[in-house]
Design a protein around this motif. Structure first.
Motif, mmCIF file in Angstrom:
data_model
loop_
_atom_site.group_PDB
_atom_site.id
_atom_site.type_symbol
_atom_site.label_atom_id
_atom_site.label_comp_id
_atom_site.label_asym_id
_atom_site.label_seq_id
_atom_site.Cartn_x
_atom_site.Cartn_y
_atom_site.Cartn_z
ATOM 1 N N ALA A 52 0.821 -1.220 0.000
ATOM 2 C CA ALA A 52 0.000 0.000 0.000
ATOM 3 C C ALA A 52 0.852 1.267 0.000
ATOM 4 N N GLU A 53 2.084 1.178 0.440
ATOM 5 C CA GLU A 53 2.965 2.349 0.477
ATOM 6 C C GLU A 53 3.489 2.752 -0.897
ATOM 7 N N PHE A 54 3.255 1.930 -1.890
ATOM 8 C CA PHE A 54 3.789 2.214 -3.213
ATOM 9 C C PHE A 54 2.788 2.907 -4.123
ATOM 10 N N GLY A 55 1.612 3.221 -3.612
ATOM 11 C CA GLY A 55 0.637 4.012 -4.338
ATOM 12 C C GLY A 55 0.162 3.407 -5.644
ATOM 13 N N GLY A 56 0.179 2.155 -5.764
ATOM 14 C CA GLY A 56 -0.247 1.478 -6.981
ATOM 15 C C GLY A 56 0.215 0.049 -6.944
ATOM 16 N N SER A 57 0.349 -0.525 -8.099
ATOM 17 C CA SER A 57 0.725 -1.933 -8.147
ATOM 18 C C SER A 57 2.154 -2.148 -8.621
ATOM 19 N N ALA A 58 2.953 -1.080 -8.680
ATOM 20 C CA ALA A 58 4.328 -1.197 -9.166
ATOM 21 C C ALA A 58 5.334 -1.081 -8.029
ATOM 22 N N PHE A 59 6.219 -2.061 -7.923
ATOM 23 C CA PHE A 59 7.307 -2.054 -6.942
ATOM 24 C C PHE A 59 8.563 -1.414 -7.532
ATOM 25 N N LEU A 60 8.707 -1.476 -8.839
ATOM 26 C CA LEU A 60 9.895 -0.967 -9.534
ATOM 27 C C LEU A 60 11.162 -1.632 -8.988
ATOM 28 N N PRO A 61 11.267 -2.946 -9.154
ATOM 29 C CA PRO A 61 12.380 -3.690 -8.563
ATOM 30 C C PRO A 61 13.756 -3.247 -9.029
ATOM 31 N N GLY A 62 13.877 -2.731 -10.238
ATOM 32 C CA GLY A 62 15.163 -2.301 -10.758
ATOM 33 C C GLY A 62 15.524 -0.867 -10.407
#
Length: 129
Positions: A52-62
């Motif tokens: 929930a802290e990422f404001g969407g469904s993207a973690f952006l692992p790179g």
């Protein structure tokens, strides 16, 4: 260092249970076949990473890891809690955006981050190195 690299390092360091066949569906940009998927899933399961802290469904692992992310995830992985001995910082406005992610200042409150009187918390956005 990227987010996914640090999550693997942290998971292995603190001994998070990693299921090699598991991926976390909350992040659409973490492919189940990715080498980092089981580590990210383990960190989510342990409460180290909160989707929930990422404001969407993207973690952006790179994406390059920030010092704030490193501090927050490390504090959570180690189970650090505020202990009433939080250190004051001279620049509280500079850390406002990420302060809540520290669980009420667990890193500083536990005596593991920050300095004494007039200490300045490192800017939350620079990459960790």
């Amino acid at each position: 260092m990227t987010r996914e690299q640090f999550v693997k390092l942290l998971a292995e360091t603190v001994g998070l249970p990693v299921d090699g066949g598991k991926a976390y569906a909350a992040f659409t940009d973490v492919r189940p076949s990715s080498w980092s998927a089981p580590y990210i899933a383990a960190a989510v399961d342990a409460g180290v990473i909160v989707p929930a802290e990422f404001g969407g469904s993207a973690f952006l692992p790179g994406q390059v890891l920030t010092r704030a992310e490193m501090a927050v995830w490390t504090a959570r992985a180690l189970g650090l809690q505020p202990n009433g001995q939080a250190r004051a910082f001279a620049d509280p406005a500079a850390i406002r955006a990420d302060r809540g992610r520290l669980g009420g200042g667990a890193g500083a409150a536990s005596g593991r981050a920050g300095g004494g009187r007039g200490a300045v918390f490192p800017r939350p956005r620079p990459p960790a190195s």
